[in-house]
Design a protein around this motif. Structure first.
Motif, PDB file in Angstrom:
ATOM      1  N   ALA A 306       0.844  -1.193   0.000  1.00  0.00           N
ATOM      2  CA  ALA A 306       0.000   0.000   0.000  1.00  0.00           C
ATOM      3  C   ALA A 306       0.877   1.240   0.000  1.00  0.00           C
ATOM      4  N   ARG A 307       0.363   2.291  -0.627  1.00  0.00           N
ATOM      5  CA  ARG A 307       1.112   3.553  -0.648  1.00  0.00           C
ATOM      6  C   ARG A 307       0.145   4.697  -0.376  1.00  0.00           C
ATOM      7  N   SER A 308       0.469   5.519   0.605  1.00  0.00           N
ATOM      8  CA  SER A 308      -0.259   6.760   0.853  1.00  0.00           C
ATOM      9  C   SER A 308       0.708   7.912   0.620  1.00  0.00           C
ATOM     10  N   LYS A 309       0.269   9.133   0.894  1.00  0.00           N
ATOM     11  CA  LYS A 309       1.132  10.291   0.665  1.00  0.00           C
ATOM     12  C   LYS A 309       2.387  10.235   1.537  1.00  0.00           C
ATOM     13  N   LYS A 310       2.255   9.670   2.727  1.00  0.00           N
ATOM     14  CA  LYS A 310       3.364   9.701   3.675  1.00  0.00           C
ATOM     15  C   LYS A 310       4.043   8.355   3.889  1.00  0.00           C
ATOM     16  N   VAL A 311       3.348   7.262   3.561  1.00  0.00           N
ATOM     17  CA  VAL A 311       3.855   5.929   3.916  1.00  0.00           C
ATOM     18  C   VAL A 311       3.758   4.964   2.740  1.00  0.00           C
ATOM     19  N   THR A 312       4.813   4.192   2.536  1.00  0.00           N
ATOM     20  CA  THR A 312       4.757   3.039   1.635  1.00  0.00           C
ATOM     21  C   THR A 312       4.877   1.790   2.499  1.00  0.00           C
ATOM     22  N   PHE A 313       3.908   0.883   2.364  1.00  0.00           N
ATOM     23  CA  PHE A 313       3.856  -0.309   3.211  1.00  0.00           C
ATOM     24  C   PHE A 313       3.990  -1.571   2.374  1.00  0.00           C
ATOM     25  N   SER A 314       4.898  -2.445   2.802  1.00  0.00           N
ATOM     26  CA  SER A 314       5.038  -3.776   2.220  1.00  0.00           C
ATOM     27  C   SER A 314       4.931  -4.780   3.357  1.00  0.00           C
ATOM     28  N   ALA A 315       3.988  -5.723   3.238  1.00  0.00           N
ATOM     29  CA  ALA A 315       3.793  -6.691   4.324  1.00  0.00           C
ATOM     30  C   ALA A 315       5.074  -7.457   4.622  1.00  0.00           C
ATOM     31  N   ALA A 316       5.819  -7.821   3.581  1.00  0.00           N
ATOM     32  CA  ALA A 316       7.041  -8.610   3.775  1.00  0.00           C
ATOM     33  C   ALA A 316       8.096  -7.847   4.576  1.00  0.00           C
TER      34      ALA A 316
END
Length: 398
Positions: A306-316
């Motif tokens: 997932a990517r928002s304006k402030k954060v990029t998230f990768s479950a791994a």
């Protein structure tokens, strides 16, 4: 006439494929130039020209195709697809007869013998999802097989693959009668409003059915519940039906609010008594810490990426960090439902993320129970990545 070509597989991949792994990885192919048109039949052989299997060429994630048969002389034709779909329908007979659940998976890709294809059932309507242009080339044979094997109100399809470098995610009504939306389906006696004509996401993820039921029946009563990455609020609905004191649903998507209100409403739940928040989950965790908000039950079901304006998230890479934020706002003796649909790691590694998060937080924990895909999401042992869902109920010990 479908084109057929011979594809040679490198030695380090061929044994695994001979043992039943159905995916044809790009890196496994020796003569990749032989692949011309997606949908062409490929005959797979090892470097000694020994037969491995037959399938089709179709680009899907890291894959370049799927093995469909281990029989060298078996034709991949209308009868082939009819037989596969017939077996899948027979396997789910108990689901078709369950009046309390009217939405489930009828065909689950490689688990039912055809990688790249899923078919879901919604109270008389069928939705086919095509995950590559390759499998889409067989659409006429597959749709013909389905319509001749089942009774249906209507059939829809979703193309979820790239064409000419552009990602295609569109819906098509195929045949039968067009649905009136929202269509109300049942899941273990609860109701969901679904839209089969509104993008790839219809309104509920069917693979979490058993987890939702468990939350309602065992964990929600009298609890203050936080549902993060809440989408249309399905977990919140089941928590409320299970007697939760209050639910808080948090999701970044603007339409999550109206969709969650709708799901509460079709179940006769006063949505105004619940909190529905449109916000970045990572920012909400910071807000909750600042305001000293805590919860008895925290549901953590992020997308794999997932990517928002402030954060990029990768479950791994980032699940441990996310879990630490959840631990910080979970009451002593509270429960976290840690869930992931990432196929990039297995349950053992996922439990490692949980262990590290609690250790780094200076907290103790106990694993209460675990879930993977339900029976209608059929998988095979030879392709463990297909059993992607990992859910662990974790108690934060006081």
């Amino acid at each position: 006439m479908v084109t057929e070509t011979v594809v040679k597989i490198k030695a380090q991949y061929s044994n695994k494929m001979k043992k039943g792994n159905p995916i044809v990885l790009k890196d496994a192919i020796v003569n990749i130039d032989n692949l011309e048109t997606e949908g062409m039949i490929i005959k797979l052989v090892d470097e000694q020209d020994q037969f491995i299997g037959k399938g089709y060429y179709g680009k899907q994630n890291k894959g370049f195709g799927w093995i469909l048969t281990r029989k060298e002389n078996e034709e991949i034709n209308n009868d082939f697809f009819r037989h596969k779909i017939m077996k899948a329908v027979q396997y789910r007979q108990a689901f078709f007869q369950d009046k309390e659940t009217t939405a489930f998976r009828v065909f689950n890709g490689e688990g039912d013998g055809i990688g790249g294809l899923t078919i879901d059932y919604y109270d008389g309507y069928y939705v086919l999802s095509w995950y590559s242009l390759g499998i889409y080339q067989f659409k006429d044979a597959i749709i013909d097989a389905l319509t001749n094997l089942v009774q249906y109100k209507g059939i829809y399809q979703k193309k979820r693959f790239a064409e000419d470098g552009k990602y295609v995610e569109e819906d098509d009504f195929v045949t039968g009668e067009q649905g009136q939306f929202p269509l109300i389906v049942k899941e273990n006696g609860a109701s969901f409003a679904v839209y089969l004509n509104d993008g790839a996401m219809v309104g509920v993820f069917l693979d979490q059915r058993e987890v939702r039921k468990r939350i309602r029946d065992r964990y929600a009563k009298g609890k203050n519940v936080l549902n993060t990455f809440s989408y249309t609020g399905a977990f919140s609905v089941f928590a409320a039906l299970g007697g939760a004191l209050k639910t808080t649903s948090v999701d970044l998507a603007n339409r999550s609010r109206s969709k969650t209100i709708e799901q509460f409403s079709v179940n006769g739940i006063d949505y105004e008594a619940q909190d529905i928040i449109v916000e970045d989950v990572f920012q909400y965790f910071k807000y909750a810490v600042k305001k000293q908000l805590t919860f008895d039950l925290v549901i953590l079901d992020p997308p794999s990426f997932a990517r928002s304006k402030k954060v990029t998230f990768s479950a791994a890479k980032d699940y441990t960090k996310l879990l630490k934020q959840a631990i910080a706002i979970t009451e002593p003796d509270g429960v976290i439902v840690a869930s992931t649909n990432s196929a990039a790691f297995d349950m053992k590694k996922f439990k490692g993320f949980i262990e590290k998060a609690f250790r780094d937080s200076g907290e103790k924990y106990k694993i209460l129970e675990e879930y993977s895909l339900p029976a209608d999401f059929k998988t095979i042992n030879e392709y463990k990545e297909g059993n992607y869902l990992k859910v662990v109920f974790v108690k934060k010990i006081n």
